[in-house]
Design a protein around this motif. Structure first.
Motif, PDB file in Angstrom:
ATOM      1  N   ARG A 191     -27.329  -8.914   9.865  1.00 16.60           N
ATOM      2  CA  ARG A 191     -26.786  -8.509   8.877  1.00 16.60           C
ATOM      3  C   ARG A 191     -25.573  -7.574   8.757  1.00 16.60           C
ATOM      4  NH1 ARG A 191     -32.851  -8.089   7.573  1.00 16.60           N
ATOM      5  NH2 ARG A 191     -32.489  -5.756   7.866  1.00 16.60           N
ATOM      6  N   GLN A 236     -22.240  -9.010   9.912  1.00 18.23           N
ATOM      7  CA  GLN A 236     -21.755  -9.594   8.690  1.00 18.23           C
ATOM      8  C   GLN A 236     -21.213  -8.477   7.936  1.00 18.23           C
ATOM      9  OE1 GLN A 236     -23.874 -13.435   7.502  1.00 18.23           O
ATOM     10  NE2 GLN A 236     -25.552 -12.383   8.500  1.00 18.23           N
ATOM     11  N   ARG A 255     -19.027 -14.334   7.834  1.00 15.45           N
ATOM     12  CA  ARG A 255     -20.482 -14.719   7.486  1.00 15.45           C
ATOM     13  C   ARG A 255     -21.020 -15.911   8.438  1.00 15.45           C
ATOM     14  NH1 ARG A 255     -22.062 -19.377   4.615  1.00 15.45           N
ATOM     15  NH2 ARG A 255     -24.136 -19.048   3.581  1.00 15.45           N
ATOM     16  N   ILE A 256     -22.316 -15.659   8.576  1.00 14.81           N
ATOM     17  CA  ILE A 256     -22.928 -16.568   9.564  1.00 14.81           C
ATOM     18  C   ILE A 256     -23.627 -17.553   8.872  1.00 14.81           C
ATOM     19  CG2 ILE A 256     -24.751 -16.955  11.284  1.00 14.81           C
ATOM     20  CD1 ILE A 256     -24.434 -14.046  12.159  1.00 14.81           C
ATOM     21  N   SER A 298     -28.321 -18.732  14.628  1.00 11.68           N
ATOM     22  CA  SER A 298     -27.121 -17.786  14.563  1.00 11.68           C
ATOM     23  C   SER A 298     -26.481 -17.401  15.799  1.00 11.68           C
ATOM     24  CB  SER A 298     -27.647 -16.375  14.106  1.00 11.68           C
ATOM     25  OG  SER A 298     -28.091 -16.325  12.509  1.00 11.68           O
TER      26      SER A 298
END
Length: 208
Positions: A103, A106, A112-113, A126
């Motif tokens: 988190r 990002q 953004r994953i 991820s």
């Protein structure tokens, strides 16, 4: 040298079902979607070095040592000894895929994953996406976060006494690439690469 701390027990969930369901843990999440609950030398650390509970525990120890010995002339500071298994870094690129890290990456980078944060396989997915699409930004972000952490530790010492220093003892890891240590240490590129994968970029400390 610190392998683990009893004070972290309340935050160290080892029940993988709970973590896969969304509970946060201070235990290191690996790229294979499993927690690192076993291992010692030649293994990555058991704890996520960016977890706030881990960092708070280490900062408390540094502060206690500074308070206890800071007025002694013979005390000049602390050294972080960093073989692979210590909790001050990630150890390798196979570790550090905890939700809190993903988190923050990002949020900080704007990258953004594309993995559902509720997917029970989100850690390995991820990892796979990052290695294919954002490997260097991921490594660079981890190095910056570890650098910031060490700067805070150094600040605790200097707040007690301005001349107290935090130093870092880096360990070579020739087993990853070469059979001969001489080959490993003669290549700056290989040294920088392996250190970076563990979250350590010495160039970030050049002006500290």
């Amino acid at each position: 040298q610190i392998h683990g701390l009893a004070s972290l027990a309340p935050y160290s969930i080892i029940d993988e079902d709970r973590v896969l369901a969304g509970d946060e843990t201070a235990i290191n999440m690996q790229s294979n979607n499993h927690l690192l609950t076993k291992g010692f030398h030649e293994a990555d650390p058991a704890y996520n070095p960016l977890d706030p509970h881990v960092q708070a525990a280490v900062k408390a120890i540094v502060a206690e040592i500074a308070d206890r010995y800071g007025d002694e002339p013979a005390f000049t500071g602390l050294t972080l000894v960093l073989p692979r298994h210590k909790l001050f870094s990630f150890g390798s690129l196979s570790s550090g895929y905890n939700d809190i890290n993903l988190r923050a990456f990002q949020r900080d980078t704007g990258i953004r994953i594309p993995v559902d944060p509720k997917d029970r396989e989100r850690f390995s997915k991820s990892y796979e996406w990052l290695m294919a699409n954002a490997r260097q930004p991921w490594i660079a972000w981890r190095c910056r976060k570890i650098h910031d952490y060490y700067v805070e530790l150094a600040g605790i010492l200097s707040a007690k006494r301005r001349d107290l220093k935090l130093t870092v003892n880096l360990f070579a890891r020739p087993e990853l690439y070469h059979d001969r240590l001489a080959d490993y240490i003669s290549s700056k590129d290989i040294m920088a690469e392996t250190l970076g994968e563990s979250g350590l970029d010495p160039s970030l400390f050049a002006k500290d």
